[in-house]
Every structure is written in structure tokens, then in C-alpha cells.
Design an enzyme around this catalytic site. Structure first.
Site, PDB file in Angstrom:
ATOM      1  N   GLY A 128       0.982  -1.289  -0.097  1.00  0.00           N
ATOM      2  CA  GLY A 128       0.003   0.083   0.087  1.00  0.00           C
ATOM      3  C   GLY A 128       0.935   1.400   0.016  1.00  0.00           C
ATOM      4  N   CYS A 129       1.766   1.325   0.233  1.00  0.00           N
ATOM      5  CA  CYS A 129       3.028   2.664   0.335  1.00  0.00           C
ATOM      6  C   CYS A 129       3.660   3.299  -1.180  1.00  0.00           C
ATOM      7  CB  CYS A 129       4.214   2.293   1.273  1.00  0.00           C
ATOM      8  SG  CYS A 129       4.245   1.728   2.603  1.00  0.00           S
ATOM      9  N   ILE A 130       3.447   3.960  -2.046  1.00  0.00           N
ATOM     10  CA  ILE A 130       4.223   4.162  -2.769  1.00  0.00           C
ATOM     11  C   ILE A 130       5.735   4.590  -2.814  1.00  0.00           C
ATOM     12  CG2 ILE A 130       2.090   4.475  -3.559  1.00  0.00           C
ATOM     13  CD1 ILE A 130       2.067   8.058  -3.299  1.00  0.00           C
TER      14      ILE A 130
END
Length: 105
Positions: A103-105
Site C-alpha cells: 500500500g505504500c507508494i
């Protein structure tokens, strides 16, 4: 893959600086990783988050999101952004030697 040397040990990291093998991480590497990321000295609160990230990774196979960190690490979301201003979950994971959380970009 790229290599970096922390605390006298050379490790492989990906293009974003995350360890390709989290088992290579040692606590004495964290201050150097934090300096590379532009942070100053690690405080007790930093260590609380770093150790929590490692424990979550070891038990679940991934690091927690910022929301989960704020709810379960004992450090508020506001404090997480103060401690790790460039994206708390992502930066804390990198310092903790674990892969980037989902979920981290």
C-alpha cells in the site's frame, strides 16, 4: 540490485534502498540507514516504531500501514509523521530493514 554498507557490513538493497534480505539487518545498522534517509539521531520513539515494524514483519510477513502503526505501535499518527517525515511506514520499514509495506507508494 545495489549494495550499501552499514556498520561495516555490505548488504543488497533494491532501487528504493530496501533490504532484499531482511535477515541481513542488525540494530547497529539502523542509525546509518536513518542518516542516509536524512534523519538525525534515533530517539526512543524511533526505536519503538522500528522494533514494532520488525515484529510485525516477522509475524505477518509485511510491515504495517501508517494507520495500523498509529493504532497499534503506541505512537500516534501525528508523532509518526514528526519522527519519519517522508512517509512514516515506508521510511520506518527501510530503517528497520524490511520490505516496503503493502500500500505504500
Amino acid at each position: 540490485m545495489t549494495t550499501r554498507t552499514y556498520a561495516g557490513t555490505t548488504v543488497e538493497v533494491n532501487d528504493e534502498g530496501f533490504f532484499t534480505d531482511p535477515a541481513q539487518w542488525r540494530e547497529d545498522m539502523a542509525p546509518a540507514i536513518a542518516r542516509d534517509a536524512g534523519l538525525g539521531d534515533l530517539t526512543d520513539q524511533h526505536w519503538q516504531v522500528i522494533k514494532f515494524m520488525r515484529a510485525e514483519y516477522e509475524s505477518k510477513g509485511t510491515g504495517p500501514t501508517v494507520r495500523a502503526l498509529g493504532k497499534t505501535s503506541g505512537v500516534t499518527v501525528k508523532d509518526l509523521y514528526r519522527l519519519f517525515p517522508k512517509g512514516p511506514a515506508k521510511l520506518a520499514a527501510r530503517i528497520a530493514g524490511i520490505p516496503k509495506p503493502r500500500g505504500c507508494i
